[in-house]
Each structure stands twice: as C-alpha cells, then as structure tokens.
Design a protein around this motif. Structure first.
Motif, PDB file in Angstrom:
ATOM      1  N   LEU A  85       0.814  -1.210   0.000  1.00 39.19           N
ATOM      2  CA  LEU A  85       0.000   0.000   0.000  1.00 39.19           C
ATOM      3  C   LEU A  85       0.853   1.268   0.000  1.00 39.19           C
ATOM      4  O   LEU A  85       0.598   2.203  -0.738  1.00 39.19           O
ATOM      5  N   LEU A  86       1.878   1.276   0.844  1.00 39.54           N
ATOM      6  CA  LEU A  86       2.608   2.531   1.073  1.00 39.54           C
ATOM      7  C   LEU A  86       3.884   2.652   0.249  1.00 39.54           C
ATOM      8  O   LEU A  86       4.512   3.716   0.267  1.00 39.54           O
ATOM      9  N   GLY A  87       4.268   1.595  -0.464  1.00 38.00           N
ATOM     10  CA  GLY A  87       5.475   1.647  -1.301  1.00 38.00           C
ATOM     11  C   GLY A  87       6.665   2.136  -0.500  1.00 38.00           C
ATOM     12  O   GLY A  87       6.949   1.654   0.591  1.00 38.00           O
ATOM     13  N   GLU A  88       7.349   3.159  -1.043  1.00 42.10           N
ATOM     14  CA  GLU A  88       8.544   3.707  -0.378  1.00 42.10           C
ATOM     15  C   GLU A  88       8.170   4.994   0.339  1.00 42.10           C
ATOM     16  O   GLU A  88       8.801   6.032   0.166  1.00 42.10           O
ATOM     17  N   SER A  89       7.127   4.942   1.162  1.00 43.93           N
ATOM     18  CA  SER A  89       6.693   6.185   1.809  1.00 43.93           C
ATOM     19  C   SER A  89       7.579   6.517   2.998  1.00 43.93           C
ATOM     20  O   SER A  89       8.323   5.667   3.496  1.00 43.93           O
ATOM     21  N   ILE A  90       7.460   7.721   3.490  1.00 43.07           N
ATOM     22  CA  ILE A  90       8.300   8.215   4.588  1.00 43.07           C
ATOM     23  C   ILE A  90       8.173   7.367   5.853  1.00 43.07           C
ATOM     24  O   ILE A  90       9.082   7.322   6.676  1.00 43.07           O
ATOM     25  N   PHE A  91       7.062   6.672   6.008  1.00 47.03           N
ATOM     26  CA  PHE A  91       6.847   5.908   7.239  1.00 47.03           C
ATOM     27  C   PHE A  91       7.846   4.761   7.384  1.00 47.03           C
ATOM     28  O   PHE A  91       8.189   4.361   8.476  1.00 47.03           O
ATOM     29  N   THR A  92       8.325   4.236   6.251  1.00 41.25           N
ATOM     30  CA  THR A  92       9.175   3.044   6.336  1.00 41.25           C
ATOM     31  C   THR A  92      10.616   3.272   5.876  1.00 41.25           C
ATOM     32  O   THR A  92      11.477   2.440   6.124  1.00 41.25           O
ATOM     33  N   THR A  93      10.899   4.390   5.218  1.00 42.89           N
ATOM     34  CA  THR A  93      12.259   4.577   4.688  1.00 42.89           C
ATOM     35  C   THR A  93      13.226   5.051   5.780  1.00 42.89           C
ATOM     36  O   THR A  93      12.799   5.455   6.864  1.00 42.89           O
ATOM     37  N   SER A  94      14.511   5.020   5.481  1.00 45.90           N
ATOM     38  CA  SER A  94      15.536   5.488   6.421  1.00 45.90           C
ATOM     39  C   SER A  94      16.633   6.204   5.631  1.00 45.90           C
ATOM     40  O   SER A  94      16.600   6.238   4.394  1.00 45.90           O
ATOM     41  N   GLY A  95      17.599   6.778   6.363  1.00 48.12           N
ATOM     42  CA  GLY A  95      18.799   7.363   5.742  1.00 48.12           C
ATOM     43  C   GLY A  95      18.481   8.533   4.820  1.00 48.12           C
ATOM     44  O   GLY A  95      17.547   9.302   5.050  1.00 48.12           O
ATOM     45  N   ASP A  96      19.252   8.622   3.711  1.00 47.46           N
ATOM     46  CA  ASP A  96      19.123   9.779   2.819  1.00 47.46           C
ATOM     47  C   ASP A  96      17.743   9.870   2.175  1.00 47.46           C
ATOM     48  O   ASP A  96      17.220  10.961   1.968  1.00 47.46           O
ATOM     49  N   GLN A  97      17.187   8.696   1.853  1.00 48.09           N
ATOM     50  CA  GLN A  97      15.861   8.702   1.219  1.00 48.09           C
ATOM     51  C   GLN A  97      14.827   9.339   2.159  1.00 48.09           C
ATOM     52  O   GLN A  97      14.015  10.176   1.754  1.00 48.09           O
ATOM     53  N   TRP A  98      14.878   8.943   3.441  1.00 48.92           N
ATOM     54  CA  TRP A  98      13.953   9.522   4.424  1.00 48.92           C
ATOM     55  C   TRP A  98      14.197  11.022   4.587  1.00 48.92           C
ATOM     56  O   TRP A  98      13.262  11.819   4.607  1.00 48.92           O
ATOM     57  N   ARG A  99      15.483  11.425   4.693  1.00 49.19           N
ATOM     58  CA  ARG A  99      15.823  12.845   4.915  1.00 49.19           C
ATOM     59  C   ARG A  99      15.255  13.719   3.792  1.00 49.19           C
ATOM     60  O   ARG A  99      14.677  14.762   4.025  1.00 49.19           O
ATOM     61  N   LYS A 100      15.398  13.238   2.565  1.00 50.63           N
ATOM     62  CA  LYS A 100      14.882  13.992   1.424  1.00 50.63           C
ATOM     63  C   LYS A 100      13.347  14.112   1.529  1.00 50.63           C
ATOM     64  O   LYS A 100      12.778  15.186   1.378  1.00 50.63           O
ATOM     65  N   GLN A 101      12.689  12.979   1.833  1.00 46.60           N
ATOM     66  CA  GLN A 101      11.227  12.999   1.907  1.00 46.60           C
ATOM     67  C   GLN A 101      10.759  13.938   3.012  1.00 46.60           C
ATOM     68  O   GLN A 101       9.828  14.719   2.837  1.00 46.60           O
ATOM     69  N   ARG A 102      11.441  13.858   4.171  1.00 46.07           N
ATOM     70  CA  ARG A 102      11.002  14.666   5.317  1.00 46.07           C
ATOM     71  C   ARG A 102      11.117  16.155   4.992  1.00 46.07           C
ATOM     72  O   ARG A 102      10.213  16.936   5.296  1.00 46.07           O
ATOM     73  N   SER A 103      12.239  16.546   4.363  1.00 43.96           N
ATOM     74  CA  SER A 103      12.406  17.983   4.109  1.00 43.96           C
ATOM     75  C   SER A 103      11.406  18.457   3.038  1.00 43.96           C
ATOM     76  O   SER A 103      10.983  19.596   3.042  1.00 43.96           O
ATOM     77  N   MET A 104      10.988  17.562   2.145  1.00 41.57           N
ATOM     78  CA  MET A 104      10.008  17.963   1.133  1.00 41.57           C
ATOM     79  C   MET A 104       8.583  17.986   1.695  1.00 41.57           C
ATOM     80  O   MET A 104       7.715  18.695   1.193  1.00 41.57           O
ATOM     81  N   MET A 105       8.341  17.199   2.753  1.00 38.57           N
ATOM     82  CA  MET A 105       6.967  17.104   3.270  1.00 38.57           C
ATOM     83  C   MET A 105       6.691  18.025   4.457  1.00 38.57           C
ATOM     84  O   MET A 105       5.544  18.382   4.709  1.00 38.57           O
ATOM     85  N   ASP A 106       7.736  18.386   5.203  1.00 34.93           N
ATOM     86  CA  ASP A 106       7.541  19.212   6.402  1.00 34.93           C
ATOM     87  C   ASP A 106       6.702  20.479   6.151  1.00 34.93           C
ATOM     88  O   ASP A 106       5.832  20.798   6.950  1.00 34.93           O
ATOM     89  N   PRO A 107       6.959  21.210   5.049  1.00 35.90           N
ATOM     90  CA  PRO A 107       6.199  22.464   4.866  1.00 35.90           C
ATOM     91  C   PRO A 107       4.674  22.260   4.856  1.00 35.90           C
ATOM     92  O   PRO A 107       3.929  23.164   5.231  1.00 35.90           O
ATOM     93  N   ALA A 108       4.210  21.075   4.467  1.00 31.06           N
ATOM     94  CA  ALA A 108       2.758  20.832   4.435  1.00 31.06           C
ATOM     95  C   ALA A 108       2.148  20.874   5.828  1.00 31.06           C
ATOM     96  O   ALA A 108       0.934  21.005   5.980  1.00 31.06           O
TER      97      ALA A 108
END
Ligand code: HEM
Length: 462
Positions: A85-108
């Motif tokens: 269902l969630l693919g590579e969503s922020i809930f399960t990723t770690s490291g650089d992939q997570w950091r990129k997702q978090r910085s792109m999603m935080d403003p929301a």
C-alpha cells in the motif's frame, strides 16, 4: 477523589514460552506482555528468526530514538506488510531517502498550513454532528465507526480539498478498512521470522485492497499532477499542492507520480487510523468519568456558548486538551516503534547485536510502574501538577521523539480538541454497564469488540 481505572489486558504473571507468546500475540501483541514488562528497564526475546530488545529506560529510549537515531534505522518488520500500500513512503524509509522525503513534506504541516486546515476540519465536524443528529436521543452507538469516518473525512479534505463523498471516496474508505484488518495477520509471522505461516489468501486480499486504493487515489492525483507538470497555476492550498510544489534541496526535482502516490496513501492511513483510535478511547474514558466530562462541558460552554469552536478558542480548552493527552498516555495509538541496530551496541549490561530489533513501546513506558504515579488510572488533572512534570518529560512519547517524531502531531491535537469540544458541547456520553471494550494491539490500539456507548443530546444551555 476516586479516579476511573480503564480496562486493559491483564498481564500474565510470568514470561510465556516462545510458542505461547506467538499464539497469544496472534490475537493482540498486548497479550504477550507479562507483569515484569511494566517494571523492567530493558528486556529481551530470542527466537530462531529474531533477536528483540525492549527498551523502557528513558536514557536508552532517547539514545535509540533521538541522539543516536542514525544508528537505529527503521526496522522493516512493519514495512513488509505495509509495502503493497505505502510503497517507499516516509513511514518506512531510512537514511538519505527519508531525509529527502522529510524535508520535502515538512512544509505541508507548518503552522500556516494548519490555520488553513482548520475551516476544513470545522466543515467535516459539522457533517459529523449532522450524522449524529440522525440517531435517536440516548441511542447506543459504536463510537469507533463515527470517529473513523470523521477523521478519514478530515484527512481526505485536507489532502484533496474535497469531502470524502461519492462512490470512489467511499470505496477508498472500505478498502482501507479491509487492508487494516488484514495487516496485523501479515506482520506477526514476519516479526517471528515465520513468514511461511502467512496465509496466501491474506496476502492476496491485502494486495488486492492495496491495488484498489492506489488505483483510486491515483485517479484523484493524476489530473493535478499533470496540470502541475504542464505549469498550470493553481490556487489550492491543500496538502497535495504542498507536495506538488516540494523540491529536493539537492537535485531541485519534485516528487515523481509514484512517489506522490506513496506519500498520499501513507498520509491517509497515518492521518486517520491513529486519530480515530485515540478519539474512540477518549470517548470511552469520558463516558466512564462523568464528573470530568461535566467539567469539560462547562469549560466548552463557558468559552463558546452555542457557537462552533474557532481556531482562537483552542488554546482556552485546557481540560479538553488534557483529556486527550491522558488518553494518548493510556491508549497510545502507536503502541510500539521498531528499529534495527545498524551495528553491535552496548546497552546496560548487554550487547545488542548488529541487525537486532530494538522496540520502544509508548504503551509500556507510559504505564511503567516506576516512571508514573498511579499509571493505570485516568487522571487528566495530573498534567497540572508539578510531580508529573518529570514523568511527562522522560516517559511520555505518544508521537514518538527525535528526528522521526510524528509530522502530524499539531494537526492531530488541533483536530482532536475540535472534535471532543464539539461532542461534549452537544452530547452527554454514557457507558453501557454490560459492554466492556477489549483493547487489542493491531495496527493501532483498538477494541476487539468495538466501543459501544450511549449518546444523550444536551438541550441548549444545559
Ligand atoms: C493521535 C494521532 C497520532 C499519533 C498518536 C501519531 C503517532 C505517531 C508516531 C508515534 C510516529 C513515529 C513512528 C516511529 O517513530 O516509528 C508517527 C509518525 C508519523 N506520523 Fe503520526 N500520529 C498521529 C497522527 C498523525 C496525523 C494526523 C498525521 C498526518 C496528517 C501523521 C503523520 C505522520 C507521519 C508522516 C509520520 C512519519 C514521520 C517520519 O518518519 O519522519 N500522524 N506518528
């Protein structure tokens, strides 16, 4: 004053054998806990496919979740079941992939966006009150149904700017319910290293539900994604718009369609399953503590009289907020968080091996016998007393902690205060003596037999 002590699964007197633990945990992982789980600083379980450490001591929790979070990336125990269902969503990723997702999603989730979300929440709550008004006065009702509906509607509207109505939106909702019901059956064998025990029928049903949800969400996202890529201006201020506008700081690239779909699916799940669980337990606690519920009602009418709550009212509703805080302590929706040790690491007198699973459980820590006074008792006034301050500081983490702390915490608090204030203003909720909910640990802490309560309409000014 006597306080209400809510129901919770009685811990077994001593640790069970691995086999018994597995079969108990099949129904609910709470059933695998034993008396000492609520007292110990650190525990361990070793099975053929699993080395697991349970960490309760505040300093160790901080190490795992915060100061050395890099050394304890997310475990993929839950990821396996959620991936379709969630693919590579922020809930399960770690490291650089997570950091990129978090910085792109935080403003929301910045405060300005929350202010924009408030009228959206108000509209969904007004619809909730309309649905409840169709029930006969004093009706017996499973509040979980309504709390799931209203929170799903709120997150749907804040993502897409449209209410969760119509056949497709309703199908998303039912397929999510199906997915959530199956997920725990896929997770447990994976936790115990017994993947062969997973029923292929469950895998198939879970994948089918996930594919249906992703297909339907994709239809909603596609036109906006294409318009954005084509450079068409938009005046939307919803979460989807924020995700469409987000750019990776390093590459300057936005989310691809597939990445967007992963994040939206995750947000719909994380954004309503947790809040629905907590709000249902809050209603149960209020129903069983009528004096506190009455004080909440007084607080709300004092500030609002008969009008709808506004954003500026939220900060005056101290007791409403404390009831929700106390609910999150006693029934934290995310009952445990699992990490994986990136390298061998000393903890207390043990060595946590590389690859071992390290679990931090808000359920245990927030009911820990040495970290809280009267830990099993419902007492929202504890937050006004100095003695609890230390417990709150070191042993309260319903939203997690450290860099991966919940992105939606402020959103959830705003939504819950609004829903609870609106409920207690218009209704008195009472318990049914013959119905006792049974807390079970699944995706979140839910009740195995629902949470049936009675709703009595209040006359204006009463
Ligand atoms: C009472 C309601 C909620 C509770 C108790 C809760 C709890 C949590 C917890 C404990 C985590 C951390 C998990 C971990 O570290 O393994 C988390 C993460 C997250 N939550 Fe919530 N949550 C709630 C509501 C929401 C809402 C309403 C949203 C979105 C609108 C949301 C979005 C997220 C996201 C995106 C993450 C992942 C953050 C990351 O890994 O960087 N949550 N939540």
């Amino acid at each position: 004053m006597r306080h209400f002590c809510p129901v919770y699964p009685k811990p077994r007197p001593s640790k069970a054998s691995a086999l018994l633990m597995f079969f108990s945990a099949r129904r609910s992982w709470l059933d695998a806990l034993y008396e000492r789980s609520y007292r110990m600083r650190m525990g361990e379980v070793h099975l053929p496919g699993l080395d697991l450490y349970m960490v309760n001591e505040p300093a160790l929790v901080k190490q795992v979740m915060d100061t050395q979070a890099e050394d304890f990336p997310k475990s993929n125990l839950l990821g396996d079941a959620l991936k379709p269902l969630l693919g590579e969503s922020i809930f399960t990723t770690s490291g650089d992939q997570w950091r990129k997702q978090r910085s792109m999603m935080d403003p929301a989730f910045a405060q300005a966006r929350l202010n924009v979300a408030f009228p959206v929440m108000q509209a969904a709550v007004a619809d909730m009150l309309t649905r409840l008004s169709a029930l006969p006065d004093g009706a017996e009702y499973d509040l979980e149904v309504e709390m799931t509906h209203v929170t799903a509607d709120i997150i749907f509207r804040t993502i897409f700017s449209v209410p969760m109505e119509g056949a497709d939106a309703k199908r998303i909702f039912t397929e999510f319910a199906r997915f959530q019901a199956i997920a725990p059956r896929l997770m447990l064998p994976s936790i115990y290293g017994l993947r062969w025990l997973v029923w292929p029928w469950d895998v198939w049903r879970s994948r089918r539900a996930a594919a249906a949800i992703r297909g339907l969400l994709g239809q909603l996202i596609r036109p906006r994604f294409d318009a954005h890529r084509a450079g068409k201006p938009s005046d939307s201020a919803d979460i989807l718009q924020s995700f469409l506008d987000a750019k990776d700081e390093v590459t300057g690239e936005g989310f691809s369609f597939e990445e967007l779909l992963d994040q939206v699916a995750m947000l719909f799940l994380a954004g309503h399953e947790t809040s629905a669980s907590a709000l249902t337990w809050a209603a149960y606690l209020m129903a069983n503590a009528p004096d506190i519920q009455e004080r909440m009602h007084q607080e709300v009418v004092m500030h609002l009289a008969d009008r709808q709550p506004e954003l500026s009212d939220m900060r005056y509703l101290d007791l409403v907020r404390n009831v929700f805080r106390e609910t999150l302590r006693l029934f934290p929706p995310v009952g445990f968080m699992a990490r994986q040790s990136a390298s061998a690491c000393p903890m207390r007198k043990k060595t946590v091996e590389q690859g071992a699973t390290v679990v931090v459980s808000p359920w245990l820590i927030q009911r820990h016998r040495e970290l809280w006074d009267a830990p099993d008792v419902f007492n929202p006034d504890r937050y006004d007393n100095d003695a609890s301050r230390e417990s709150l500081k070191q042993a309260y983490l319903p939203f997690g902690m450290g860099p991966r702390v919940c992105m939606g915490a402020a959103f959830a608090l705003q939504e819950a205060t609004l829903i609870l204030a609106s409920l207690v203003r218009d209704y008195r909720i009472s318990a049914l003596p013959e119905h006792e909910p049974q807390p079970v640990g699944r995706l979140t802490i839910r009740s195995a037999n629902g949470v049936r309560l009675k709703l009595h309409r209040r006359r204006k000014g009463v």
